[in-house]
Write a protein that holds these residues in place. Structure first.
Motif, PDB file in Angstrom:
ATOM      1  N   LEU A 187      18.490  32.418  14.462  1.00 35.17           N
ATOM      2  CA  LEU A 187      17.841  32.594  13.289  1.00 35.17           C
ATOM      3  C   LEU A 187      18.428  32.149  11.883  1.00 35.17           C
ATOM      4  O   LEU A 187      17.644  32.278  10.888  1.00 35.17           O
ATOM      5  N   GLY A 188      19.549  31.794  11.995  1.00 34.59           N
ATOM      6  CA  GLY A 188      20.227  31.306  10.745  1.00 34.59           C
ATOM      7  C   GLY A 188      21.341  32.073   9.964  1.00 34.59           C
ATOM      8  O   GLY A 188      21.666  31.626   8.758  1.00 34.59           O
ATOM      9  N   GLY A 189      21.591  33.115  10.755  1.00 40.95           N
ATOM     10  CA  GLY A 189      22.536  33.936   9.994  1.00 40.95           C
ATOM     11  C   GLY A 189      22.031  35.443   9.840  1.00 40.95           C
ATOM     12  O   GLY A 189      20.878  35.848  10.454  1.00 40.95           O
ATOM     13  N   LEU A 190      23.201  36.112   9.554  1.00 42.26           N
ATOM     14  CA  LEU A 190      23.063  37.738   9.444  1.00 42.26           C
ATOM     15  C   LEU A 190      21.820  38.067   8.558  1.00 42.26           C
ATOM     16  O   LEU A 190      21.095  39.169   8.899  1.00 42.26           O
ATOM     17  N   ASP A 191      21.541  37.481   7.499  1.00 45.62           N
ATOM     18  CA  ASP A 191      20.397  37.798   6.566  1.00 45.62           C
ATOM     19  C   ASP A 191      19.186  37.889   7.115  1.00 45.62           C
ATOM     20  O   ASP A 191      18.206  38.602   6.746  1.00 45.62           O
ATOM     21  N   TYR A 192      19.012  37.001   8.319  1.00 42.40           N
ATOM     22  CA  TYR A 192      17.714  36.990   8.878  1.00 42.40           C
ATOM     23  C   TYR A 192      17.282  37.544  10.228  1.00 42.40           C
ATOM     24  O   TYR A 192      16.383  37.600  10.786  1.00 42.40           O
ATOM     25  N   VAL A 193      18.280  38.285  10.723  1.00 45.17           N
ATOM     26  CA  VAL A 193      18.113  38.953  11.840  1.00 45.17           C
ATOM     27  C   VAL A 193      17.393  40.342  11.763  1.00 45.17           C
ATOM     28  O   VAL A 193      16.459  40.380  12.590  1.00 45.17           O
ATOM     29  N   GLY A 194      17.646  41.020  10.700  1.00 53.11           N
ATOM     30  CA  GLY A 194      16.718  42.214  10.605  1.00 53.11           C
ATOM     31  C   GLY A 194      17.061  43.318  11.207  1.00 53.11           C
ATOM     32  O   GLY A 194      16.285  44.218  11.334  1.00 53.11           O
ATOM     33  N   CYS A 195      18.208  43.555  11.929  1.00 50.49           N
ATOM     34  CA  CYS A 195      18.463  44.645  12.930  1.00 50.49           C
ATOM     35  C   CYS A 195      20.057  44.649  13.065  1.00 50.49           C
ATOM     36  O   CYS A 195      20.760  43.533  12.237  1.00 50.49           O
ATOM     37  N   THR A 196      20.814  45.637  13.465  1.00 49.23           N
ATOM     38  CA  THR A 196      22.177  45.434  13.806  1.00 49.23           C
ATOM     39  C   THR A 196      22.451  45.415  15.205  1.00 49.23           C
ATOM     40  O   THR A 196      21.629  45.785  16.009  1.00 49.23           O
ATOM     41  N   VAL A 197      23.462  45.357  15.409  1.00 48.53           N
ATOM     42  CA  VAL A 197      24.144  45.310  17.137  1.00 48.53           C
ATOM     43  C   VAL A 197      23.738  46.513  17.516  1.00 48.53           C
ATOM     44  O   VAL A 197      23.473  46.676  18.937  1.00 48.53           O
ATOM     45  N   LEU A 198      23.814  47.811  16.704  1.00 48.96           N
ATOM     46  CA  LEU A 198      23.605  48.904  17.378  1.00 48.96           C
ATOM     47  C   LEU A 198      22.150  49.243  17.676  1.00 48.96           C
ATOM     48  O   LEU A 198      21.943  49.782  18.825  1.00 48.96           O
TER      49      LEU A 198
END
Length: 92
Positions: free
Chosen positions: A45-56
């Motif tokens: 997705l191109g980075g943490l800003d675009y994921v929309g969720c956490t690893v948890l």
């Protein structure tokens, strides 16, 4: 009241939409764990800003998915075999 860089961690801004769920399911089918699934999702997705969720949340989704499938494994297998049999009979 929240710094801009932390807004993505607010519950309001976190969600697992269908694309995320499908990706996590595909990773699970490929025997890829939740942490690596999250890392792959972040890269795709191109980075943490675009994921929309956490690893948890990815871990929790995998846990819930496993609990859901656990009770329906046999029925899912029977349905899949029935579907293949029907397709096979149509092609003959």
């Amino acid at each position: 009241m929240v710094e801009e860089r932390h807004k993505r961690f607010m519950k309001l801004n976190r969600n697992l939409d269908l694309v995320h769920q499908k990706f996590i399911l595909d990773c699970a089918n490929a025997n890829i764990g939740p942490t690596l699934s999250f890392s792959l999702l972040k890269e795709v997705l191109g980075g943490l800003d675009y994921v929309g969720c956490t690893v948890l949340e990815v871990r929790n989704y995998r846990r819930d998915l496993r609990a859901y499938v656990e009770g329906a494994d046999a029925q899912m297998l029977l349905n899949e075999m029935r579907r293949k049999k029907e397709l096979w009979c149509i092609h003959i």
